[in-house]
Design a protein around this motif. Structure first.
Motif: not given
Length: 337
Positions: A275-284
């Motif tokens: 979930l943290h990775f997906l949120f980081l990806l979304l912000c990118m």
């Protein structure tokens, strides 16, 4: 931690000095490595000598034990470098040396993300080993709490590198290399996939019986990387290499997680990592969408302010998500002092 991060910033500063300001080119990168590593070695000898932590001698029993532990790790260290080298060979064979140069520059910026993870992990690992040695008093919640805080810290660094790679390359490289910034966020995302690896690999390094299995993850993932790169680079060029890296990294993380859980279950949550990775990806994606739409347009103040806003929002959410663990983390640091 201070020593590792000081080494990191010294190397970055020297790269900027020799490459961007003095225009030494590739020789500037090599010179910065020579100087930073020399300073690190001198400091190491001075610091160890100051605290009487080493002497020049050979202990056959310790040497035998150290070799038994470390020899299986040699393939683990070599395989990743070999896979990266082969990828560059495939890029050159299927495109040109220009593409190799662009990919190499993007990889340098992207690898800063992994350097941060590795540097922090070098400081985290001794504390982690100390916690594992407390068999009866082992506090897994404290380990997980500190680890989660570090994951958010990595996220801030990753997002900063991804968002401002365009500006950094515009500052340091010539016009011919400007397009390489588009690869940097993708490479950073690959290293973000690697984040759980660092926490689980510490478990394998702690147990002597487990260390000999580490090469299984790296060698198998590197072989997969080479295999996929052969086909992906033909189809997608430099972007195919990044895609091969991402798939191989998922395999590496999966094997390490499986092996680590065989020896000790700390309580890490792969769902939380995901979930943290997906949120980081979304912000990118949100932060870089205007830049990718404009392509290789020149750097603008408006775009920089927009990216700064996205990064600030991420930092605020990171602080809110860790409001319960920040106090505990500070308490751990005070206790270590």
């Amino acid at each position: 931690a201070i020593t590792s991060l000081s080494y990191f910033f010294l190397q970055v500063a020297l790269n900027i000095l020799f490459v961007a300001i003095l225009k030494f080119g590739a020789n500037g990168v090599l010179l910065s490595l020579v100087i930073s590593n020399t300073v690190a070695i001198v400091w190491m000898l001075f610091d160890l000598g100051k605290h009487h932590l080493f002497c020049f001698c050979i202990n056959k029993q310790l040497l035998r034990e150290a070799l038994h532990y470390s020899i299986p790790i040699i393939p683990h260290n070599l395989s990743t470098h070999i896979a990266q080298f082969v990828s560059r060979v495939f890029i050159n064979a299927n495109t040109s040396l220009v593409s190799v140069g662009l990919f190499g520059l993007a990889s340098k910026f992207g690898s800063l993300a992994d350097m941060v993870q590795n540097s922090v992990n070098m400081a985290f690992q001794p504390w982690f080993f100390e916690q594992l040695s407390k068999r009866e008093a082992l506090d897994t919640k404290q380990i997980v709490s500190l680890s989660n805080s570090l994951v958010w810290l990595y996220g801030i660094v990753f997002l900063g590198l991804a968002l401002f790679s365009q500006e950094l390359i515009a500052l340091m490289a010539t016009d011919a290399y400007q397009s390489s910034w588009m690869l940097v966020p993708l490479i950073v995302a690959v290293f973000a996939i690697k984040t759980p690896y660092y926490f689980y690999i510490n478990i394998l390094f702690y147990y002597k019986k487990a260390a000999k299995y580490i090469f299984i993850a790296t060698v198998s993932s590197s072989l997969l990387n080479v295999f996929l790169s052969y086909f992906f680079i033909k189809a997608w060029g430099m972007f195919g290499s990044v895609a091969a890296d991402a798939i191989a990294m998922l395999l590496r993380v999966g094997i390490v997680v499986y092996l680590a859980n065989k020896f000790s279950k700390i309580g890490y949550s792969l769902v939380r990592f995901g979930l943290h990775f997906l949120f980081l990806l979304l912000c990118m994606v949100v932060g870089l969408y205007p830049s990718y739409v404009q392509g290789n347009a020149s750097v603008s103040i408006g775009a920089c302010l927009y990216k700064i806003g996205v990064l600030i929002v991420f930092c605020i959410i990171a602080l809110w998500a860790n409001k319960g663990s920040v106090g505990g983390t500070l308490a751990i640091l005070r206790k270590r002092r």
